[in-house]
Design a protein around this motif. Structure first.
Motif, PDB file in Angstrom:
ATOM      1  N   GLY A 404       0.704 -10.300  -8.719  1.00 22.08           N
ATOM      2  CA  GLY A 404       0.654  -9.848  -7.337  1.00 22.08           C
ATOM      3  C   GLY A 404      -0.720  -9.288  -7.094  1.00 22.08           C
ATOM      4  O   GLY A 404      -1.610  -9.400  -7.964  1.00 22.08           O
ATOM      5  N   SER A 405      -0.910  -8.646  -5.953  1.00 25.12           N
ATOM      6  CA  SER A 405      -2.250  -8.148  -5.656  1.00 25.12           C
ATOM      7  C   SER A 405      -2.677  -7.086  -6.664  1.00 25.12           C
ATOM      8  O   SER A 405      -3.863  -6.896  -6.914  1.00 25.12           O
ATOM      9  CB  SER A 405      -2.319  -7.611  -4.225  1.00 25.12           C
ATOM     10  OG  SER A 405      -1.550  -6.440  -4.101  1.00 25.12           O
ATOM     11  N   SER A 406      -1.703  -6.381  -7.257  1.00 22.31           N
ATOM     12  CA  SER A 406      -2.076  -5.336  -8.224  1.00 22.31           C
ATOM     13  C   SER A 406      -2.907  -5.898  -9.374  1.00 22.31           C
ATOM     14  O   SER A 406      -3.766  -5.209  -9.916  1.00 22.31           O
ATOM     15  CB  SER A 406      -0.837  -4.611  -8.763  1.00 22.31           C
ATOM     16  OG  SER A 406      -0.124  -5.437  -9.638  1.00 22.31           O
ATOM     17  N   GLY A 455       3.842  -4.489  -7.675  1.00 20.21           N
ATOM     18  CA  GLY A 455       4.038  -4.675  -6.240  1.00 20.21           C
ATOM     19  C   GLY A 455       5.478  -4.391  -5.833  1.00 20.21           C
ATOM     20  O   GLY A 455       6.380  -4.376  -6.678  1.00 20.21           O
ATOM     21  N   ASP A 456       5.685  -4.188  -4.518  1.00 17.82           N
ATOM     22  CA  ASP A 456       7.051  -3.902  -4.074  1.00 17.82           C
ATOM     23  C   ASP A 456       7.965  -5.120  -4.254  1.00 17.82           C
ATOM     24  O   ASP A 456       9.157  -4.975  -4.544  1.00 17.82           O
ATOM     25  CB  ASP A 456       7.088  -3.366  -2.628  1.00 17.82           C
ATOM     26  CG  ASP A 456       6.229  -4.148  -1.645  1.00 17.82           C
ATOM     27  OD1 ASP A 456       5.642  -5.174  -2.024  1.00 17.82           O
ATOM     28  OD2 ASP A 456       6.151  -3.712  -0.473  1.00 17.82           O
ATOM     29  N   GLY A 457       7.395  -6.338  -4.121  1.00 19.23           N
ATOM     30  CA  GLY A 457       8.208  -7.536  -4.336  1.00 19.23           C
ATOM     31  C   GLY A 457       8.711  -7.607  -5.772  1.00 19.23           C
ATOM     32  O   GLY A 457       9.891  -7.882  -6.035  1.00 19.23           O
ATOM     33  N   ALA A 458       7.823  -7.352  -6.708  1.00 23.25           N
ATOM     34  CA  ALA A 458       8.203  -7.388  -8.127  1.00 23.25           C
ATOM     35  C   ALA A 458       9.164  -6.248  -8.467  1.00 23.25           C
ATOM     36  O   ALA A 458      10.054  -6.393  -9.309  1.00 23.25           O
ATOM     37  CB  ALA A 458       6.962  -7.320  -9.011  1.00 23.25           C
ATOM     38  N   ARG A 490       4.879  -3.856   1.718  1.00 22.52           N
ATOM     39  CA  ARG A 490       5.942  -4.560   2.448  1.00 22.52           C
ATOM     40  C   ARG A 490       5.595  -6.034   2.675  1.00 22.52           C
ATOM     41  O   ARG A 490       5.815  -6.608   3.728  1.00 22.52           O
ATOM     42  CB  ARG A 490       6.262  -3.831   3.766  1.00 22.52           C
ATOM     43  CG  ARG A 490       6.862  -2.450   3.513  1.00 22.52           C
ATOM     44  CD  ARG A 490       6.542  -1.367   4.489  1.00 22.52           C
ATOM     45  NE  ARG A 490       5.279  -1.405   5.135  1.00 22.52           N
ATOM     46  CZ  ARG A 490       4.153  -0.816   4.667  1.00 22.52           C
ATOM     47  NH1 ARG A 490       4.162  -0.165   3.500  1.00 22.52           N
ATOM     48  NH2 ARG A 490       3.034  -0.885   5.338  1.00 22.52           N
ATOM     49  N   ASP A 491       5.065  -6.616   1.616  1.00 17.99           N
ATOM     50  CA  ASP A 491       4.585  -7.991   1.722  1.00 17.99           C
ATOM     51  C   ASP A 491       4.513  -8.609   0.321  1.00 17.99           C
ATOM     52  O   ASP A 491       4.287  -7.892  -0.661  1.00 17.99           O
ATOM     53  CB  ASP A 491       3.171  -7.953   2.340  1.00 17.99           C
ATOM     54  CG  ASP A 491       2.617  -9.338   2.640  1.00 17.99           C
ATOM     55  OD1 ASP A 491       3.418 -10.244   2.940  1.00 17.99           O
ATOM     56  OD2 ASP A 491       1.383  -9.505   2.575  1.00 17.99           O
ATOM     57  N   LEU A 492       4.700  -9.911   0.262  1.00 17.63           N
ATOM     58  CA  LEU A 492       4.399 -10.629  -0.990  1.00 17.63           C
ATOM     59  C   LEU A 492       2.927 -11.029  -0.881  1.00 17.63           C
ATOM     60  O   LEU A 492       2.558 -12.180  -0.702  1.00 17.63           O
ATOM     61  CB  LEU A 492       5.319 -11.847  -1.134  1.00 17.63           C
ATOM     62  CG  LEU A 492       6.807 -11.499  -1.197  1.00 17.63           C
ATOM     63  CD1 LEU A 492       7.671 -12.760  -1.161  1.00 17.63           C
ATOM     64  CD2 LEU A 492       7.117 -10.686  -2.458  1.00 17.63           C
TER      65      LEU A 492
HETATM   66  C1  LIG Z   1       8.933 -15.281 -10.754  1.00 20.47           C
HETATM   67  C2  LIG Z   1       7.838 -15.540  -9.777  1.00 20.47           C
HETATM   68  N1  LIG Z   1       8.141 -15.892  -8.513  1.00 20.47           N
HETATM   69  C3  LIG Z   1       7.145 -16.119  -7.621  1.00 20.47           C
HETATM   70  C4  LIG Z   1       5.836 -16.000  -7.988  1.00 20.47           C
HETATM   71  C5  LIG Z   1       4.718 -16.258  -6.971  1.00 20.47           C
HETATM   72  N2  LIG Z   1       4.076 -14.996  -6.651  1.00 20.47           N
HETATM   73  C6  LIG Z   1       2.986 -14.531  -7.283  1.00 20.47           C
HETATM   74  S1  LIG Z   1       2.464 -13.063  -6.734  1.00 20.47           S
HETATM   75  C7  LIG Z   1       3.683 -13.000  -5.587  1.00 20.47           C
HETATM   76  C8  LIG Z   1       3.784 -11.858  -4.631  1.00 20.47           C
HETATM   77  C9  LIG Z   1       4.103 -10.592  -5.308  1.00 20.47           C
HETATM   78  O1  LIG Z   1       4.461  -9.645  -4.337  1.00 20.47           O
HETATM   79  P1  LIG Z   1       4.481  -8.115  -4.693  1.00 20.47           P
HETATM   80  O2  LIG Z   1       5.160  -7.898  -5.989  1.00 20.47           O
HETATM   81  O3  LIG Z   1       4.991  -7.369  -3.529  1.00 20.47           O
HETATM   82  O4  LIG Z   1       2.940  -7.802  -4.932  1.00 20.47           O
HETATM   83  P2  LIG Z   1       1.772  -7.809  -3.838  1.00 20.47           P
HETATM   84  O5  LIG Z   1       1.021  -9.082  -4.017  1.00 20.47           O
HETATM   85  O6  LIG Z   1       2.393  -7.656  -2.498  1.00 20.47           O
HETATM   86  O7  LIG Z   1       0.943  -6.610  -4.200  1.00 20.47           O
HETATM   87  C10 LIG Z   1       4.490 -14.131  -5.657  1.00 20.47           C
HETATM   88  C11 LIG Z   1       5.619 -14.394  -4.757  1.00 20.47           C
HETATM   89  C12 LIG Z   1       5.574 -15.668  -9.330  1.00 20.47           C
HETATM   90  N3  LIG Z   1       4.327 -15.550  -9.806  1.00 20.47           N
HETATM   91  N4  LIG Z   1       6.588 -15.406 -10.182  1.00 20.47           N
END
Ligand SMILES: Cc1ncc(C[n+]2csc(CCOP(=O)(O)OP(=O)(O)O)c2C)c(N)n1
Ligand SMILES: [Mg+2]
Length: 608
Positions: A404-406, A455-458, A490-492
């Motif tokens: 993620g962005s982190s 990240g919040d998604g993770a 609040r974003d991927l």
């Molecule tokens: C299991 C898995 N699903 C999808 C992805 C694609 N992917 C890479 S980074 C990311 C976004 C991560 O979002 P978040 O955890 O919120 O971190 P952010 O980038 O927002 O800081 C996605 C969907 C991946 N690498 N691994």
């Protein structure tokens, strides 16, 4: 109650089971921690773990994928094979993503999984999955199913030895009825039995002298040497530094090699690639010689153009040489040993102008990073969170980042020092390992501060369930400090930017927006400390608070998703796509402001 007491007595009188032997053998290898989750496919083994008492430490996870991530991280942080355990069918399937993470980052992990009873196999029985075929890819070096108690000894011996020696994933499948049978630690001495033994220690691998000389010739005749180091160089810091000094080279680090050399060295160019630094980009595009050590960094477009540089690669795995750049000399060997053997053959570059340019670029780059971190954002610039953490990193801390962005800010903004460790899912680049890696780090080194950057998604994928494991286990750690930093944008976000820049698509909210969650409040709910940072001025004090806390902390910070995670350079093609996406993106004004500020910072002269 009586039933249970009777069963224990019965067990006591009865001979050891195959499962007892399995656990004992693992102990004899010196391994003592298993990450797992039960099920009727492994009841025999779980019972044996219970009977083994303190001899084996069993960590109950909330999902089998976490067990595999933890086993992987155990290897990454300790160098010792990690073990995970799951039941047949669904449990085994859940392990897979974590096991691929281990396989692709060359981490030695043994997966032990259950299976339906031998009599049922081939009968479309409940939870019957063809596990040998399923694991054949991830555990391609060794996957075997036991069908007789006599196999247990050699299956354990081979699974552990091959995982350690090949730095890969191996798998033992044990049908549940077999687990309860009487153990056979010593197979009968007759035709068709296997008599295996314990132990493995890594060999000393050094290239032939003639190849070392060829490599030295290439490195000595270059005027502008660039070095790229990866995870394979983690135990070669002194040697990497000495060679860089002799050759007047700069050193770029692949993500998994973040901790190879300290970031504050004047010739450390930092990361490379999409998450990379400008000095790395400049060094790679201008060098005439490339020395790559222990890295399989995948993106060739960030390496010199073919023909631009003469290449030397040092790599332990013969299958990994000359596949990213056509190397002139491939040295198969251990990084530290090979560099040590090379050093006497190298001539110190008298002309230090190349090195001076690199150092100037690096000094300038740190100022750019600082300026970028201090840019205003709505409400908080994520880079500033990392910038503020960087100067507060405790000695010997262990860092685990997520996909993620982190990962960008982890790679670019954190100045890792000697004695620290840092990892993430490098080659699989899966979301979700940040918190489980941190848990495994804490079990392996309970006295060290561990920080997960997620990240919040993770967090919503895996992290919040893993926080429950932390809440359950932290009191046994001698130093309770484990901080989970959540970038609540609040974003991927990483993918939102990829879609904009790579595909030219605007943000598709239905796919990209992550629901607000309240991670700090959730932390409090389960007995951890929660800190929610909403204003830039609170970032630093909140880090101080988290780093002196007396229990694990969730550091939730509201960050701006419109701060771009742009690569150090953007190609013309990407710029066109990006501007096309802008036209259709509802967050365009905020995004343009963010991207513009970032770009401007790269060109402004920064006064020290
Ligand atoms: C299991 C898995 N699903 C999808 C992805 C694609 N992917 C890479 S980074 C990311 C976004 C991560 O979002 P978040 O955890 O919120 O971190 P952010 O980038 O927002 O800081 C996605 C969907 C991946 N690498 N691994
Ligand atoms: Mg996010």
């Amino acid at each position: 109650m009586l039933g249970e007491a009777f069963q224990r007595l019965h067990r006591h009188i009865m001979a050891k089971t195959t499962s007892d032997h399995l656990i004992e053998r693992i102990r004899e290898w010196g391994l003592k921690r298993i990450y797992g989750f039960p099920g009727d496919g492994i009841n025999g083994i779980v019972g044996a773990i219970d009977r083994a008492g303190k001899a084996i430490e069993y960590v109950q996870v909330r999902h089998e994928e976490m067990a595999a991530f933890m086993a992987c991280a155990h290897y990454k942080f300790t160098g010792e094979v990690g073990i995970c355990l799951a039941t047949s069918g669904p449990g085994a399937i859940h392990l897979l993503n974590g096991l691929y993470d281990a396989k692709m980052d060359h981490a030695g992990v043994v997966a032990i999984v259950g299976q339906q009873s031998r009599a049922a196999l081939g009968g479309n029985y409940q939870q019957e999955v063809d596990l040998i075929s399923l694991f054949k890819d991830v555990a391609d070096h060794f996957v075997a199913m036991a069908s007789s108690p006599a196999q247990i000894r050699h299956l354990v011996d081979r699974a552990i030895r091959i995982a350690a020696a090949e730095r890969t994933v191996t798998c033992i499948i044990v049908p549940n009825d077999l687990q309860e049978l009487e153990a056979m630690p010593v197979p009968p001495r007759k035709h068709g039995t296997i008599h295996s033994g314990l132990g493995w220690s890594s060999p000393r691998v050094i290239p032939q002298p003639s190849d070392l000389h060829r490599a030295a010739d290439v490195l000595n005749s270059g005027k502008k040497v660039a070095m790229l180091v990866g995870a394979g160089a983690l135990r070669a810091a002194d040697e990497v530094i000495e060679v860089a000094e002799i050759l007047g080279a700069g050193v770029s680090k692949a993500l998994l090699g973040k901790a190879v050399i300290p970031d504050d060295l004047p010739f450390c160019c930092g990361p490379i690639g999409l998450l990379g630094s400008k000095p790395s980009w400049e060094m790679m595009t201008e060098c005439d010689t490339l020395l790559m050590v222990g890295s399989s960094f995948p993106y060739s477009e960030f390496l010199p153009e073919e023909g631009q540089a003469r290449g030397v690669q040092i790599e332990l795995d013969p299958r990994m040489v000359s596949i990213r750049y056509p190397m002139e000399v491939n040295l198969i060997g251990d990084s530290a040993e090979t560099l040590r053997a090379l050093i006497p053959l190298l001539e110190r570059k008298a002309d230090r102008s190349w090195r001076k340019t690199i150092e100037t670029n690096i000094t300038e780059w740190w100022k750019v990073l600082e300026a970028r971190a201090m840019n205003e954002a709505n409400p908080i610039n994520p880079q500033r969170v990392f910038w503020e953490l960087s100067k507060r990193l405790p000695d010997r801390c262990i860092l685990a980042a997520d996909s993620g962005s982190s990962a960008n800010w982890f790679a670019r903004d954190l100045k890792v020092r000697r004695g620290m460790m840092a990892s993430l899912s490098g080659n699989l680049a899966t979301m979700g390992p940040g918190v489980p890696y941190a848990v495994a780090a804490k079990f392996a080194f309970p006295d060290r501060v561990v920080i997960a950057l997620v990240g919040d998604g993770a967090m919503l994928m895996n992290g919040i369930n893993c926080l429950i494991t932390i809440a359950q286990e932290w009191k046994q750690w001698s130093d309770p400090r484990l901080i989970v930093m959540v970038l609540a944008n609040r974003d991927l976000n990483q993918v939102t930017w990829e879609q904009r820049v790579m595909a030219g698509d605007p943000k598709f909210k239905t796919s990209q927006v992550v629901p607000d969650f309240g991670f700090a409040r959730y932390a409090e709910l389960i007995g951890l400390q929660g800190i929610r940072v909403e204003k830039p001025g609170d970032i630093g004090p909140a880090w101080d608070q988290a780093l002196t806390a007396t229990r694990p902390v969730v550091y939730e910070v509201l960050t701006d998703p419109e701060v771009p995670t742009l690569p150090p350079h953007i190609s013309f093609d990407q710029a066109i796509k990006f501007s096309n996406s802008l036209i259709r993106d509802s967050s365009a004004p905020a995004m343009i402001r963010g991207a513009f500020k970032e770009a401007v910072e790269s060109f402004l002269p920064h006064k020290g």
